[in-house]
Design a protein around this motif. Structure first.
Motif, PDB file in Angstrom:
ATOM      1  N   PHE A  56       0.842  -1.188   0.000  1.00  0.00           N
ATOM      2  CA  PHE A  56       0.000   0.000   0.000  1.00  0.00           C
ATOM      3  C   PHE A  56       0.881   1.243   0.000  1.00  0.00           C
ATOM      4  CE2 PHE A  56      -2.038  -3.583   2.002  1.00  0.00           C
ATOM      5  CZ  PHE A  56      -3.276  -3.612   1.380  1.00  0.00           C
ATOM      6  N   GLY A  57       0.297   2.360  -0.385  1.00  0.00           N
ATOM      7  CA  GLY A  57       1.068   3.600  -0.450  1.00  0.00           C
ATOM      8  C   GLY A  57       0.377   4.715   0.316  1.00  0.00           C
ATOM      9  N   ALA A  58       1.163   5.668   0.790  1.00  0.00           N
ATOM     10  CA  ALA A  58       0.611   6.827   1.488  1.00  0.00           C
ATOM     11  C   ALA A  58       1.632   7.955   1.386  1.00  0.00           C
ATOM     12  CB  ALA A  58       0.329   6.502   2.948  1.00  0.00           C
ATOM     13  N   ALA A  59       1.167   9.190   1.597  1.00  0.00           N
ATOM     14  CA  ALA A  59       2.060  10.352   1.516  1.00  0.00           C
ATOM     15  C   ALA A  59       1.913  11.198   2.772  1.00  0.00           C
ATOM     16  CB  ALA A  59       1.739  11.181   0.277  1.00  0.00           C
ATOM     17  N   PHE A  60       3.037  11.568   3.353  1.00  0.00           N
ATOM     18  CA  PHE A  60       3.011  12.491   4.485  1.00  0.00           C
ATOM     19  C   PHE A  60       2.726  13.906   3.987  1.00  0.00           C
ATOM     20  CE2 PHE A  60       6.071   9.261   6.168  1.00  0.00           C
ATOM     21  CZ  PHE A  60       5.302   8.848   7.242  1.00  0.00           C
ATOM     22  N   GLY A  61       2.200  14.726   4.872  1.00  0.00           N
ATOM     23  CA  GLY A  61       2.156  16.160   4.620  1.00  0.00           C
ATOM     24  C   GLY A  61       0.987  16.646   3.790  1.00  0.00           C
ATOM     25  N   GLU A  62       0.005  15.762   3.494  1.00  0.00           N
ATOM     26  CA  GLU A  62      -1.102  16.257   2.680  1.00  0.00           C
ATOM     27  C   GLU A  62      -2.005  17.178   3.488  1.00  0.00           C
ATOM     28  OE1 GLU A  62      -2.715  12.747   0.728  1.00  0.00           O
ATOM     29  OE2 GLU A  62      -1.304  13.044  -0.915  1.00  0.00           O
ATOM     30  N   PHE A 102      14.904  -1.381  -1.484  1.00  0.00           N
ATOM     31  CA  PHE A 102      14.933  -1.153  -0.043  1.00  0.00           C
ATOM     32  C   PHE A 102      15.946  -2.148   0.520  1.00  0.00           C
ATOM     33  CE2 PHE A 102      10.582   0.411  -0.910  1.00  0.00           C
ATOM     34  CZ  PHE A 102      10.643   1.641  -0.274  1.00  0.00           C
ATOM     35  N   PRO A 103      17.117  -1.693   0.951  1.00  0.00           N
ATOM     36  CA  PRO A 103      18.131  -2.645   1.425  1.00  0.00           C
ATOM     37  C   PRO A 103      17.590  -3.479   2.584  1.00  0.00           C
ATOM     38  CG  PRO A 103      19.037  -0.419   1.216  1.00  0.00           C
ATOM     39  CD  PRO A 103      17.556  -0.300   1.059  1.00  0.00           C
ATOM     40  N   SER A 104      17.933  -4.762   2.611  1.00  0.00           N
ATOM     41  CA  SER A 104      17.406  -5.605   3.683  1.00  0.00           C
ATOM     42  C   SER A 104      18.237  -5.468   4.956  1.00  0.00           C
ATOM     43  CB  SER A 104      17.341  -7.064   3.235  1.00  0.00           C
ATOM     44  OG  SER A 104      18.637  -7.504   2.896  1.00  0.00           O
ATOM     45  N   GLY A 105      19.529  -5.154   4.798  1.00  0.00           N
ATOM     46  CA  GLY A 105      20.404  -5.049   5.973  1.00  0.00           C
ATOM     47  C   GLY A 105      20.156  -3.775   6.760  1.00  0.00           C
ATOM     48  N   LEU A 106      20.746  -3.710   7.947  1.00  0.00           N
ATOM     49  CA  LEU A 106      20.514  -2.560   8.821  1.00  0.00           C
ATOM     50  C   LEU A 106      21.125  -1.280   8.260  1.00  0.00           C
ATOM     51  CD1 LEU A 106      20.911  -4.162  12.371  1.00  0.00           C
ATOM     52  CD2 LEU A 106      18.803  -3.512  11.190  1.00  0.00           C
ATOM     53  N   GLU A 107      22.006  -1.408   7.252  1.00  0.00           N
ATOM     54  CA  GLU A 107      22.558  -0.188   6.640  1.00  0.00           C
ATOM     55  C   GLU A 107      21.464   0.590   5.917  1.00  0.00           C
ATOM     56  OE1 GLU A 107      22.980  -3.163   5.368  1.00  0.00           O
ATOM     57  OE2 GLU A 107      22.635  -3.051   3.200  1.00  0.00           O
ATOM     58  N   GLY A 108      20.358  -0.083   5.635  1.00  0.00           N
ATOM     59  CA  GLY A 108      19.249   0.594   4.962  1.00  0.00           C
ATOM     60  C   GLY A 108      18.267   1.245   5.921  1.00  0.00           C
ATOM     61  N   VAL A 109      18.573   1.203   7.230  1.00  0.00           N
ATOM     62  CA  VAL A 109      17.659   1.787   8.217  1.00  0.00           C
ATOM     63  C   VAL A 109      17.983   3.273   8.387  1.00  0.00           C
ATOM     64  CG1 VAL A 109      16.873   1.708  10.620  1.00  0.00           C
ATOM     65  CG2 VAL A 109      17.461  -0.416   9.423  1.00  0.00           C
ATOM     66  N   ILE A 184       3.558  -0.774   3.825  1.00  0.00           N
ATOM     67  CA  ILE A 184       3.121   0.546   3.387  1.00  0.00           C
ATOM     68  C   ILE A 184       4.369   1.312   2.969  1.00  0.00           C
ATOM     69  CG2 ILE A 184       1.888   2.667   3.972  1.00  0.00           C
ATOM     70  CD1 ILE A 184       0.529   1.118   6.268  1.00  0.00           C
ATOM     71  N   VAL A 185       4.367   1.838   1.768  1.00  0.00           N
ATOM     72  CA  VAL A 185       5.462   2.701   1.299  1.00  0.00           C
ATOM     73  C   VAL A 185       5.010   4.144   1.521  1.00  0.00           C
ATOM     74  CG1 VAL A 185       6.846   3.450  -0.679  1.00  0.00           C
ATOM     75  CG2 VAL A 185       6.310   1.008  -0.363  1.00  0.00           C
ATOM     76  N   PHE A 186       5.615   4.782   2.506  1.00  0.00           N
ATOM     77  CA  PHE A 186       5.276   6.167   2.833  1.00  0.00           C
ATOM     78  C   PHE A 186       6.188   7.111   2.058  1.00  0.00           C
ATOM     79  CE2 PHE A 186       3.702   3.996   6.666  1.00  0.00           C
ATOM     80  CZ  PHE A 186       2.480   4.626   6.853  1.00  0.00           C
ATOM     81  N   ARG A 187       5.585   8.148   1.508  1.00  0.00           N
ATOM     82  CA  ARG A 187       6.345   9.127   0.720  1.00  0.00           C
ATOM     83  C   ARG A 187       6.414  10.445   1.482  1.00  0.00           C
ATOM     84  NH1 ARG A 187       4.221  12.594  -3.477  1.00  0.00           N
ATOM     85  NH2 ARG A 187       2.320  11.335  -3.478  1.00  0.00           N
ATOM     86  N   GLN A 188       7.650  10.910   1.688  1.00  0.00           N
ATOM     87  CA  GLN A 188       7.873  12.244   2.254  1.00  0.00           C
ATOM     88  C   GLN A 188       8.454  13.079   1.115  1.00  0.00           C
ATOM     89  OE1 GLN A 188       7.174  14.030   4.747  1.00  0.00           O
ATOM     90  NE2 GLN A 188       8.901  14.844   5.900  1.00  0.00           N
ATOM     91  N   ALA A 198       8.899   2.063  -6.336  1.00  0.00           N
ATOM     92  CA  ALA A 198       9.300   1.424  -5.076  1.00  0.00           C
ATOM     93  C   ALA A 198       8.267   0.374  -4.662  1.00  0.00           C
ATOM     94  CB  ALA A 198       9.466   2.474  -3.980  1.00  0.00           C
ATOM     95  N   MET A 199       6.985   0.702  -4.861  1.00  0.00           N
ATOM     96  CA  MET A 199       5.933  -0.255  -4.498  1.00  0.00           C
ATOM     97  C   MET A 199       6.009  -1.499  -5.383  1.00  0.00           C
ATOM     98  SD  MET A 199       2.804   2.400  -3.728  1.00  0.00           S
ATOM     99  CE  MET A 199       1.531   1.161  -3.532  1.00  0.00           C
ATOM    100  N   GLU A 200       6.318  -1.284  -6.652  1.00  0.00           N
ATOM    101  CA  GLU A 200       6.442  -2.418  -7.563  1.00  0.00           C
ATOM    102  C   GLU A 200       7.613  -3.312  -7.129  1.00  0.00           C
ATOM    103  OE1 GLU A 200       4.285  -3.328  -9.703  1.00  0.00           O
ATOM    104  OE2 GLU A 200       5.467  -5.053 -10.346  1.00  0.00           O
ATOM    105  N   TRP A 201       8.684  -2.678  -6.683  1.00  0.00           N
ATOM    106  CA  TRP A 201       9.837  -3.454  -6.194  1.00  0.00           C
ATOM    107  C   TRP A 201       9.413  -4.322  -4.998  1.00  0.00           C
ATOM    108  CZ3 TRP A 201      12.552  -4.258  -1.749  1.00  0.00           C
ATOM    109  CH2 TRP A 201      13.797  -4.909  -1.873  1.00  0.00           C
ATOM    110  N   VAL A 202       8.640  -3.750  -4.109  1.00  0.00           N
ATOM    111  CA  VAL A 202       8.188  -4.511  -2.924  1.00  0.00           C
ATOM    112  C   VAL A 202       7.286  -5.665  -3.354  1.00  0.00           C
ATOM    113  CG1 VAL A 202       6.939  -4.407  -0.727  1.00  0.00           C
ATOM    114  CG2 VAL A 202       8.378  -2.485  -1.437  1.00  0.00           C
ATOM    115  N   ARG A 203       6.393  -5.383  -4.312  1.00  0.00           N
ATOM    116  CA  ARG A 203       5.500  -6.450  -4.794  1.00  0.00           C
ATOM    117  C   ARG A 203       6.298  -7.624  -5.333  1.00  0.00           C
ATOM    118  NH1 ARG A 203       2.964  -2.053  -7.746  1.00  0.00           N
ATOM    119  NH2 ARG A 203       1.436  -1.187  -6.318  1.00  0.00           N
ATOM    120  N   THR A 204       7.316  -7.315  -6.095  1.00  0.00           N
ATOM    121  CA  THR A 204       8.085  -8.378  -6.748  1.00  0.00           C
ATOM    122  C   THR A 204       9.023  -9.084  -5.773  1.00  0.00           C
ATOM    123  OG1 THR A 204       8.090  -6.960  -8.669  1.00  0.00           O
ATOM    124  CG2 THR A 204       9.483  -8.894  -8.767  1.00  0.00           C
ATOM    125  N   HIS A 205       9.662  -8.298  -4.899  1.00  0.00           N
ATOM    126  CA  HIS A 205      10.728  -8.873  -4.085  1.00  0.00           C
ATOM    127  C   HIS A 205      10.284  -9.335  -2.706  1.00  0.00           C
ATOM    128  CE1 HIS A 205      12.998  -6.781  -7.201  1.00  0.00           C
ATOM    129  NE2 HIS A 205      13.919  -7.695  -6.977  1.00  0.00           N
TER     130      HIS A 205
END
Ligand SMILES: [Ca+2]
Ligand SMILES: [Ca+2]
Length: 261
Positions: A56-62, A102-109, A184-188, A198-205
């Motif tokens: 799912f997707g959402a955007a901050f700040g609307e 979206f990196p899986s390791g903690l370096e992506g946090v 949820i892929v949040f967009r700032q 990015a959402m498509e990447w999550v769907r596939t991976h």
């Protein structure tokens, strides 16, 4: 009473129930009981619920800076045991989109965390590492409906980017199992086109529908489980979610399997 309720949910119709009974809200995450566990999905144009949708997707700040209360959770009436509770668990730390994944390791946090609250419930925040965080529980109405919009706040430094939030839902009714993970892929700031990528990447991976046993891997065990469910004519094998169990389901499964493996 509980047993009866679960038994009713085993009927094939519950997977594909047309939502004459419910006024679902656009863009919300649909919550149901499918077989013996919670499931999330999205309403399709024909009013049926597509349980393959787990991104799912959402955007901050609307409305307010660094904040959104979308997407909500919406079950429609009669979908959940009245008076029971549905809660969530944040499964891991946020990940920041690096333009390709979206990196899986903690370096992506990222330094940012997302805080979740609903009125007096919470707040809880995404963890700094991948230790799951149990969130709060929300009460299902006497009509068997859950419709809530928890608020999500991106905490400082609240930099621009796409943030991946992973969670699951659980029920206070013991026989009802936990949902599969969803995201949820949040967009700032940034573009909605990049968010869609990015959402498509999550769907596939991460959210491959061919992960039939929901262990995060797509492998031969998924094939075996699907083939078993198909042979036993289980509702779960209705892979294209059209209410029929036929060879097209088999083809769709094999197609998804090949795509994600
Ligand atoms: Ca699997
Ligand atoms: Ca089918």
């Amino acid at each position: 009473m509980k047993t009866l309720w679960i038994a009713a949910s085993l009927l094939p119709l519950s997977v594909l129930a047309p939502d004459a009974r419910a006024q679902l809200h656009d863009g919300d995450i649909v919550v149901r009981v499918v077989r013996d566990h919670l499931a999330v999905g999205a309403e399709r144009e024909d009013g049926q619920v597509d349980f393959h949708v787990r991104v799912f997707g959402a955007a901050f700040g609307e409305q307010f800076a660094d904040f959104t209360n979308e997407p909500g959770l919406d079950s429609g009436e009669g979908a959940l045991p009245p008076g029971s509770e549905v809660g969530f668990t944040i499964r891991r730390a946020l990940r920041l989109w690096d333009g390709a994944r979206f990196p899986s390791g903690l370096e992506g946090v990222p330094a940012e965390r997302i805080q979740v609250r609903l009125g007096p419930l919470g707040p809880v925040a995404t963890p700094p590492d991948d230790t799951p965080v149990v969130g709060f529980a929300m009460t299902v109405s006497a009509l068997g409906e859950l419709h809530q919009h928890p608020g999500y706040t991106l905490l400082a430094p609240a930099g621009p980017g796409l943030y991946l939030y992973e969670c699951e839902l659980w029920s206070s009714e013991e026989p009802i199992g936990v949902s599969r993970p969803f995201w949820i892929v949040f967009r700032q700031l940034g573009s909605s086109e990049e968010q869609e990528r990015a959402m498509e990447w999550v769907r596939t991976h991460l959210a491959c529908p061919a992960d039939f046993n929901a262990d995060g891997q797509v492998d031969f065990f998924d094939y075996l489980d699907f083939a078993g469910a198909f042979a036993a004519e289980e509702t779960a094998a209705d892979f294209n979610a059209d209410g029929q169990l036929d060879f097209f389901d088999y083809l769709d499964f094999v197609g998804a399997f090949a795509e994600c493996e």
